[in-house]
Design a protein around this motif. Structure first.
Motif, PDB file in Angstrom:
ATOM      1  N   VAL A 168       3.385  -1.463   9.325  1.00  0.00           N
ATOM      2  CA  VAL A 168       2.507  -2.239   8.441  1.00  0.00           C
ATOM      3  C   VAL A 168       2.759  -3.740   8.622  1.00  0.00           C
ATOM      4  O   VAL A 168       1.813  -4.534   8.716  1.00  0.00           O
ATOM      5  N   THR A 175      -0.096  -6.469   9.933  1.00  0.00           N
ATOM      6  CA  THR A 175      -0.660  -7.396   8.947  1.00  0.00           C
ATOM      7  C   THR A 175      -0.146  -8.827   9.016  1.00  0.00           C
ATOM      8  O   THR A 175      -0.838  -9.742   8.582  1.00  0.00           O
ATOM      9  N   LEU A 196      -6.243  -4.510   6.684  1.00  0.00           N
ATOM     10  CA  LEU A 196      -5.515  -3.517   5.888  1.00  0.00           C
ATOM     11  C   LEU A 196      -5.208  -4.005   4.478  1.00  0.00           C
ATOM     12  O   LEU A 196      -5.385  -3.279   3.497  1.00  0.00           O
ATOM     13  N   THR A 197      -4.731  -5.264   4.358  1.00  0.00           N
ATOM     14  CA  THR A 197      -4.309  -5.752   3.033  1.00  0.00           C
ATOM     15  C   THR A 197      -5.480  -5.916   2.073  1.00  0.00           C
ATOM     16  O   THR A 197      -5.276  -6.061   0.870  1.00  0.00           O
ATOM     17  N   TYR A 200      -4.425  -0.040   0.088  1.00  0.00           N
ATOM     18  CA  TYR A 200      -3.250  -0.908   0.227  1.00  0.00           C
ATOM     19  C   TYR A 200      -2.895  -1.537  -1.123  1.00  0.00           C
ATOM     20  O   TYR A 200      -1.730  -1.541  -1.533  1.00  0.00           O
ATOM     21  N   LYS A 201      -3.897  -2.078  -1.797  1.00  0.00           N
ATOM     22  CA  LYS A 201      -3.664  -2.752  -3.066  1.00  0.00           C
ATOM     23  C   LYS A 201      -3.132  -1.788  -4.126  1.00  0.00           C
ATOM     24  O   LYS A 201      -2.318  -2.162  -4.970  1.00  0.00           O
ATOM     25  N   HIS A 217       0.660   0.085  -1.931  1.00  0.00           N
ATOM     26  CA  HIS A 217       1.727  -0.664  -1.270  1.00  0.00           C
ATOM     27  C   HIS A 217       2.854  -0.979  -2.246  1.00  0.00           C
ATOM     28  O   HIS A 217       2.586  -1.388  -3.377  1.00  0.00           O
ATOM     29  N   HIS A 226       3.825   3.506   1.443  1.00  0.00           N
ATOM     30  CA  HIS A 226       2.915   3.573   2.584  1.00  0.00           C
ATOM     31  C   HIS A 226       2.391   4.983   2.868  1.00  0.00           C
ATOM     32  O   HIS A 226       1.289   5.134   3.390  1.00  0.00           O
ATOM     33  N   TYR A 283      -1.146   5.817   1.658  1.00  0.00           N
ATOM     34  CA  TYR A 283      -2.373   5.284   2.275  1.00  0.00           C
ATOM     35  C   TYR A 283      -2.256   5.266   3.803  1.00  0.00           C
ATOM     36  O   TYR A 283      -2.766   4.387   4.477  1.00  0.00           O
ATOM     37  N   ILE A 290      -3.656   2.880   7.262  1.00  0.00           N
ATOM     38  CA  ILE A 290      -2.774   2.314   8.296  1.00  0.00           C
ATOM     39  C   ILE A 290      -3.220   2.792   9.669  1.00  0.00           C
ATOM     40  O   ILE A 290      -3.339   1.999  10.616  1.00  0.00           O
TER      41      ILE A 290
END
Length: 243
Positions: A25, A29, A43-44, A49-50, A53, A56, A59, A63
């Motif tokens: 990740v 990112t 991704l972010t 992710y939100k 994270h 990992h 999600y 990724i």
């Protein structure tokens, strides 16, 4: 946003350790030079992710989708509805760029091992006699007068005989790559002896990566992400297989 393309070579990511996924990740990112977000990453910005994270595993498909998208031409990805290429296609493309000797008819795992061996081969060629001796010792290879060719041959023979040898190769190479790119190595406290091999390999791997980046800059900057991504995924696959 990237859309995950069902991929049998990436579905195992859902069972990988969060500590290992963190390396992937971070690579996808953030720019390792200054820690800033990559302008090309998506991704972010995803809800997954939100929401999850740094868990990992929750999600992993997002990724995987990011990995697939980095491996595809951006314009072609738009035409695919945001979907990238399969991991195997990405891996073979990265290997072609690195001039890895492999067969497209073999398994994804074997192609990854050939990529790991290529990084090691390039690194060994930069070692002094003393460094080769110390590296061989750290890898528990008994050779009177180790040369890059003999060390590679010994590792290849060991890999054919034992899955642990493949995992050990992945740990040594990828931990060194992680330290060179992200400033921190893998966590593998059970294999203390390998720290010697990793320490010796650090300088030569740094040189090998610089050499690879010189070539990849001409071919396309995305290789700076896809090549180490393949290496990290290769390590995680070997860990999953060994465990």
């Amino acid at each position: 946003m990237a859309t995950y393309r069902p991929d049998p070579d990436l579905c195992f990511l859902g069972q990988c350790d969060n500590d290992d996924l963190e390396f992937l990740v971070s690579l996808l990112t953030h720019d390792p030079k200054d820690g800033s977000l990559r302008w090309s990453e998506t991704l972010t910005g995803t809800d997954e992710y939100k929401r999850h994270h740094p868990d990992h595993q929750q999600y992993w498909q997002a990724i995987a989708a990011e990995v697939q998208t980095f491996g595809a031409n951006s314009f072609a990805s738009v035409l695919r509805g945001g979907k990238g290429v399969t991991y195997r296609e990405l891996l073979c493309d990265a290997c072609d760029n690195m001039k890895v000797n492999y067969s497209k008819k073999t398994s994804t795992e074997n192609i990854e091992l050939n990529m790991l061996l290529k990084v090691l081969e390039t690194s060994l060629s930069e070692m002094s006699s003393d460094e080769l001796n110390e590296f061989a010792s750290g890898m528990e290879i008994e050779l009177t007068n180790p040369t890059p060719e003999l060390i590679l041959m010994a590792i290849q023979i060991a890999i054919r005989a034992s899955g642990f040898a493949a995992y050990r190769l992945a740990v040594v190479v990828v931990s060194t790559v992680a330290k060179a790119l992200l400033g921190r190595g893998l966590q593998f406290g059970a294999f203390v002896l390998l720290t010697r091999a990793i320490s010796v390999l650090a300088g030569p791997v740094g040189w090998a990566l610089s050499s690879l980046w010189l070539a990849t800059d001409l071919a396309g900057p995305a290789y700076r992400i896809t090549i180490p991504s393949c290496l990290f995924i290769a390590y995680m696959r070997q860990k999953a297989l060994y465990q």
